[in-house]
Design an enzyme around this catalytic site. Structure first.
Site, mmCIF file in Angstrom:
data_model
loop_
_atom_site.group_PDB
_atom_site.id
_atom_site.type_symbol
_atom_site.label_atom_id
_atom_site.label_comp_id
_atom_site.label_asym_id
_atom_site.label_seq_id
_atom_site.Cartn_x
_atom_site.Cartn_y
_atom_site.Cartn_z
ATOM 1 N N SER A 112 6.164 -30.460 0.097
ATOM 2 C CA SER A 112 5.948 -30.667 1.899
ATOM 3 C C SER A 112 5.004 -29.169 2.484
ATOM 4 O O SER A 112 4.458 -28.376 1.474
ATOM 5 C CB SER A 112 6.370 -31.319 2.538
ATOM 6 O OG SER A 112 6.923 -30.532 3.606
ATOM 7 N N LYS A 113 3.706 -29.563 2.539
ATOM 8 C CA LYS A 113 3.548 -28.119 4.423
ATOM 9 C C LYS A 113 4.296 -27.412 4.174
ATOM 10 O O LYS A 113 3.259 -26.248 4.652
ATOM 11 C CB LYS A 113 2.591 -28.971 5.319
ATOM 12 C CG LYS A 113 0.950 -30.755 4.585
ATOM 13 C CD LYS A 113 0.048 -30.587 5.240
ATOM 14 C CE LYS A 113 -1.008 -30.971 4.576
ATOM 15 N NZ LYS A 113 -1.110 -32.451 5.065
#
Ligand code: GLU
Length: 489
Positions: free
Chosen positions: A255-256
């Protein structure tokens, strides 16, 4: 089966193309190319709040950059279009009509409040919280009257009572079973007449004659619902293949938090599309269990779903960087110059016009840096010294090198040699400088490092003699002169 394979990549344009989506796209592309089939791009833009044209364009751009050419889709056309879900309302309406005629769909008039209450009480009893089929027993005539009177309603799938467990052979995971009682009479068309996600995807895949649905395993739980819709429509099921997720180095879903996750961010960081493509292909697939570097052609030639792993893959930035370095080293000077010019222009080290007139010079630079680069953007700090008038000498290098006893003497002698050699090419420069240390009684390392720091500003640089050639005699002498007062005699 060779001509009939039709696969699709169906991104929702709610963001840019991310690593996981790109891998799905790559596998679909490779599968289509392997079988000489058709690769379709379908934009699932049904979420009006989060879907944007900008994101659609960014996804297409990232696919182009990776070289994922599609045979049907936006901008390309094809005989199964349109390729945006928002433009396919008619085919969802037609499909619903078919289901109505077959008696496979029924209107449901339960209000959201009623549904909430049903769900609550089912939960309290510990039972399945799906729809309790209240409206399924409304007879056709009263249902028609209520619709005619304008009563809000959705359309639900009438799942056959005796349907039993839903089992399907997943090309990656093997047989997957969903118990019959986890699937209820799902909504196909909402009160406002729009198709639900699962209905739209299924109708699209069926009407686009998709033969293989290769996608992330976040869609696994949608599959039984989609299978029931296929069955109700009397359509042949595609082969499903669910790809395991991609994890970050910490074992958590990518994810980010893990830093850059969009394909274009990797492009901007100086990664090559062929390296990114190669690396992503390896996240869950292997050519032969050993080979890590392969071209897109090799991928297409050899890709098969049987070699796709059921285990999650770990995304490792360092491995990608290493692979990128391999691709950079394998490039010819011409190819590397083509790749670094935009980076140099972007960093204002050179203008686009100069890049043309100084091509021969750039071609000499390429082999000097290709071994040292892992990412294209690293070229900027590595070669900036060649593009400026004068340089700043980095303080640590000054202390470490120019303060050394003998560095001044060495600089004087090197300067004199460089000023008088007949031609200013790497070979002549090397020959002239190699005889200086012994003659003036300093260690070669002291002399060469003094010249390096004086001319490049740092103790680390591309090969010295070649660098001086590219710098040119005039600039080399100017820099030695400027550095001379800083050196210890
Ligand atoms: N639009 C879905 C997504 O972006 C993909 C749907 C599918 O592949 O079935 O996750």
């Amino acid at each position: 089966m060779s001509e009939s394979v039709r696969v699709r990549f169906a991104p929702s344009p709610t963001g840019h193309l991310h690593i996981g989506g790109a891998r799905t796209a790559i596998y679909n592309w490779a599968y289509a190319r392997h079988f000489g089939g058709t690769f379709v791009l379908r934009i699932e833009d049904t979420d009006p709040e989060r879907s944007t044209e900008e994101n659609t364009q960014a996804i297409i751009r990232a696919m182009e950059w990776l070289g994922l050419d599609y045979d049907e889709g936006p901008g390309v056309g094809g005989s199964y279009g349109p390729y945006f879900q928002t433009q396919r309302a008619e085919s969802y309406a037609e499909a619903l009509e078919r289901l109505k005629v077959e008696g496979a769909a029924y209107p449901c008039f339960c209000t959201p409040q009623e549904l909430d209450a049903k769900r609550e009480s089912a939960r309290a009893l510990g039972g399945f919280a799906g729809y309790d089929r209240t409206c399924r027993s409304i007879d056709a005539e009263s249902a028609a009257a209520r619709i005619a009177a304008g009563e809000p309603h959705v359309w639900r799938l009438k799942v056959p009572e005796d349907r039993g467990d839903i089992v399907f052979p997943d090309a990656v995971r093997g047989d997957v079973t969903f118990a019959a009682d986890v699937v209820d009479d799902l909504v196909l068309v909402r009160t406002d007449g729009t198709a639900t996600y699962n209905f739209a995807v299924t109708v699209d895949d069926a009407t686009m004659a998709i033969t293989h649905v290769v996608r992330g395993d976040d869609h696994l739980s949608n599959t039984p619902k989609q299978i029931l819709i296929y069955e109700a429509l009397g359509e042949k099921l595609p082969v499903f293949a669910h790809l395991s997720m991609i994890l970050g180095a910490d074992g958590k879903r990518l994810s980010k938090r893990h830093g850059a996750t969009s394909v274009e961010a990797y492009r901007d960081m100086g990664y090559l599309p062929e390296a990114v493509m190669n690396y992503l292909a390896l996240l869950g697939w292997s050519l032969d269990g050993e080979t890590t570097v392969f071209s897109r052609e090799t991928l297409a030639e050899n890709f098969s779903l049987d070699r796709v792993s059921r285990n999650p893959a770990i995304f490792d930035d360092e491995k990608l960087e290493w692979l990128n370095g391999v691709y950079i080293r394998e490039m010819s000077a011409e190819q590397l110059v083509d790749r670094i010019v935009p980076v140099l222009v972007d960093a204002s080290l050179i203008s686009a016009d100069e890049a043309v007139t100084r091509r021969a010079w750039l071609l000499k630079l390429a082999p000097m840096i290709s071994e040292r680069l892992k990412r294209l953007d690293e070229v900027v700090p590595m070669v900036a010294f060649l593009f400026s008038d004068g340089i700043e000498i980095d303080e640590a290098s000054r202390q470490k090198v120019l303060e050394k006893e003998g560095s001044g003497v060495a600089l004087d002698a090197c300067r004199a040699a460089l000023a008088t050699i007949p031609t200013f090419d790497a070979e002549t420069i090397e020959a002239a400088l190699r005889e200086v240390p012994e003659r003036v009684g300093v260690k070669p390392k002291v002399a060469f490092q003094a010249v390096r720091v004086a001319t490049t500003g740092s103790t680390v640089s591309p090969p010295l003699f070649e660098s001086l050639e590219l710098l040119g005699r005039e600039q080399t002498l100017v820099r030695i002169d400027a550095a001379r007062p800083l050196a210890t005699s």
